[in-house]
Design a protein around this motif. Structure first.
Motif: not given
Length: 181
Positions: A24-28, A46-59, A91-94
């Motif tokens: 789930x992506x939210x712009x701020x 950015x919120x990774x709403x997967x209960x078992x997967x690791x999300x790797x941002x590629x671009x 969640x990661x926010x920046x």
């Protein structure tokens, strides 16, 4: 009307795609602005709403591709030396910071840019069953999905210079004076 319809269709497609995604992506903020010839950018959450997967941002990228007369988009997440990996349900926010080169991406407005440009900022990512930065990671065994994307509506606006406003006001006052005469 056609532009509005395209944006509504894109929004609907994004909402439907979000339901099937692990992000789930939210712009701020979603709407940014700067003077023509300057650069502005987007912070994000950015919120990774997967209960078992690791999300790797590629671009990231901006679509529609910015017309060269308006400016250009630069990805701030993909080129990083340290990968952005989110654990399940994390969640990661920046915030955007031009000096630190943080945030999702930035837009450099051309000197001739005027008005708003609306589109979508796309975040691309891969999903893995284990953290891809660990020693035991095996891409052949641990990959869930390598080509996922999520989008958020975004607008970049070329704000008129204060001098331009003064010229416009002077012109309107002259026109008003001429009509009175």
């Amino acid at each position: 009307m056609t532009h509005t319809l395209k944006l509504l269709c894109a929004t609907a497609a994004t909402l439907l795609a979000t339901a099937a995604q692990a992000a789930v992506l939210t712009l701020s903020p979603a709407n940014v602005g700067a003077y023509a010839g300057q650069t502005t950018g987007w912070g994000f959450s950015l919120f990774n709403d997967s209960t078992s997967g690791y999300l790797l941002v590629t671009g990231t990228d901006f679509a529609p591709g910015a017309p060269s007369a308006f400016g250009s988009y630069a990805d701030l997440l993909g080129p990083r030396a340290d990968w952005l990996v989110l654990a399940p349900m994390a969640t990661w926010a920046e915030a955007y910071d031009a000096g630190l080169r943080t945030g999702l991406g930035e837009f450099s407005l051309a000197p001739s840019a005027a008005g708003p440009l609306s589109g979508q900022v796309w975040l691309h990512y891969a999903l893995f069953s284990v953290d891809p930065t660990t020693a035991g990671f095996d891409p052949d065994r641990d990959t869930i999905r390598v080509d996922a994307s999520i989008a958020a509506l975004a607008t970049v606006t070329a704000v008129p210079e204060p001098g331009s406003w003064a010229l416009l006001l002077a012109g309107l006052l002259a026109l008003r004076a001429r009509r009175r005469a």
